[in-house]
Scaffold this active site. Structure first.
Site, PDB file in Angstrom:
ATOM      1  N   ASP A 143       4.150  -4.406 -51.221  1.00  0.00           N
ATOM      2  CA  ASP A 143       4.455  -4.506 -52.641  1.00  0.00           C
ATOM      3  C   ASP A 143       3.709  -3.350 -53.286  1.00  0.00           C
ATOM      4  OD1 ASP A 143       5.843  -5.547 -54.797  1.00  0.00           O
ATOM      5  OD2 ASP A 143       4.206  -6.863 -55.400  1.00  0.00           O
ATOM      6  N   THR A 144       4.386  -2.689 -54.199  1.00  0.00           N
ATOM      7  CA  THR A 144       3.846  -1.494 -54.826  1.00  0.00           C
ATOM      8  C   THR A 144       3.925  -1.642 -56.327  1.00  0.00           C
ATOM      9  OG1 THR A 144       4.425  -0.067 -52.980  1.00  0.00           O
ATOM     10  CG2 THR A 144       4.210   0.998 -55.116  1.00  0.00           C
ATOM     11  N   HIS A 163       0.842   6.712 -52.013  1.00  0.00           N
ATOM     12  CA  HIS A 163       0.235   5.399 -51.859  1.00  0.00           C
ATOM     13  C   HIS A 163       0.796   4.671 -50.640  1.00  0.00           C
ATOM     14  CE1 HIS A 163       3.722   5.712 -54.378  1.00  0.00           C
ATOM     15  NE2 HIS A 163       4.035   4.456 -54.142  1.00  0.00           N
ATOM     16  N   LYS A 188       5.596  14.389 -50.097  1.00  0.00           N
ATOM     17  CA  LYS A 188       5.288  13.157 -50.817  1.00  0.00           C
ATOM     18  C   LYS A 188       4.662  12.129 -49.873  1.00  0.00           C
ATOM     19  CE  LYS A 188       7.214   9.046 -52.858  1.00  0.00           C
ATOM     20  NZ  LYS A 188       8.372   8.179 -52.991  1.00  0.00           N
ATOM     21  N   PHE A 238      12.500   7.693 -55.685  1.00  0.00           N
ATOM     22  CA  PHE A 238      13.105   6.538 -56.333  1.00  0.00           C
ATOM     23  C   PHE A 238      12.063   5.894 -57.238  1.00  0.00           C
ATOM     24  CE2 PHE A 238      11.225   5.242 -52.385  1.00  0.00           C
ATOM     25  CZ  PHE A 238      10.637   4.005 -52.630  1.00  0.00           C
ATOM     26  N   LYS A 249      12.886   2.493 -49.502  1.00  0.00           N
ATOM     27  CA  LYS A 249      11.605   2.204 -48.843  1.00  0.00           C
ATOM     28  C   LYS A 249      11.767   2.203 -47.326  1.00  0.00           C
ATOM     29  CE  LYS A 249       9.150  -0.697 -52.218  1.00  0.00           C
ATOM     30  NZ  LYS A 249       8.519  -2.019 -52.381  1.00  0.00           N
ATOM     31  N   SER A 277      11.846  -5.668 -46.148  1.00  0.00           N
ATOM     32  CA  SER A 277      12.291  -5.155 -47.444  1.00  0.00           C
ATOM     33  C   SER A 277      13.801  -4.975 -47.412  1.00  0.00           C
ATOM     34  CB  SER A 277      11.623  -3.806 -47.744  1.00  0.00           C
ATOM     35  OG  SER A 277      12.122  -3.270 -48.941  1.00  0.00           O
TER      36      SER A 277
END
Length: 193
Positions: A68-69, A176, A171, A148, A12, A7
């Site tokens: 990938d989100t 996820h 968090k 973000f 991230k 990435s």
């Protein structure tokens, strides 16, 4: 064990390093000499994460993982989904994306949504996929300075704060990406033993 996280997103990368700290040495694309934009041309999160990881494996021969989100909003037919980063255009601006999402949700009573992450790991040429989901709702207005992307408008179930109002540790323990990374970490531990 050294792994490349495929990435170019510094947010991230920091999140991944924090979640996997002490367990693995996570190197960036720049650290392996990859300075090009990775392809994301698939119609699914799983497809995009696989395409990015495969690109690094094929071109650099480095064991790596990519994610990938997508944010999937029920009242918007699960949009923006795979197009979350470029929902408001190719400039990939977080504020523009949030603003468009809130405009598209205006007047809709159902604000249910989920964040979904797909991670593809390519380890010694073998492909493995891991997924993480967190359910929640979309806030009426952005709130919070941390995080973000869509974090200022996403309130996870069981909380009254957005992701952007939470400490990173909090968090990451419920997110996820955190859930998908825990699956990845569990797999890697089993693989090493």
């Amino acid at each position: 064990m050294k792994l490349c996280f495929a990435s170019n997103n510094e947010h991230k990368l920091a999140e991944v390093r924090q979640i996997l700290s002490g367990q693995y040495e996570i190197v960036s694309l720049q650290e392996i000499g990859c300075h090009e934009e990775l392809p994301e041309e698939q119609e699914t999160l799983e497809g995009n994460s696989h395409q990015k990881a495969n690109y690094v494996w094929q071109n650099y021969g480095v064991s790596c993982f990519a994610d990938d989100t997508g944010l999937e909003v029920t009242a918007l037919n699960n949009e923006p989904g795979v197009y979350s980063a470029r929902y408001a255009g190719s400039q990939r601006n977080n504020l523009d994306n949030m603003q468009l999402l809130l405009e598209n949700l205006a007047g809709k009573p159902n604000r249910r949504a989920q964040f979904r992450t797909s991670i593809t790991l390519i380890l010694d040429g073998r492909v493995h996929q891991f997924n993480g989901i967190v359910l929640g709702t979309i806030a009426e207005t952005p709130d919070g300075e941390k995080g973000f992307g869509y974090d200022p408008i996403f309130i996870p179930d069981g909380f009254n704060q957005t992701f952007a109002q939470m400490r990173a540790e909090q968090k990451n323990s419920i997110s996820h990406r955190g859930r998908a990374l825990q699956e990845l970490a569990t797999f890697l531990k089993q693989h090493q033993s």
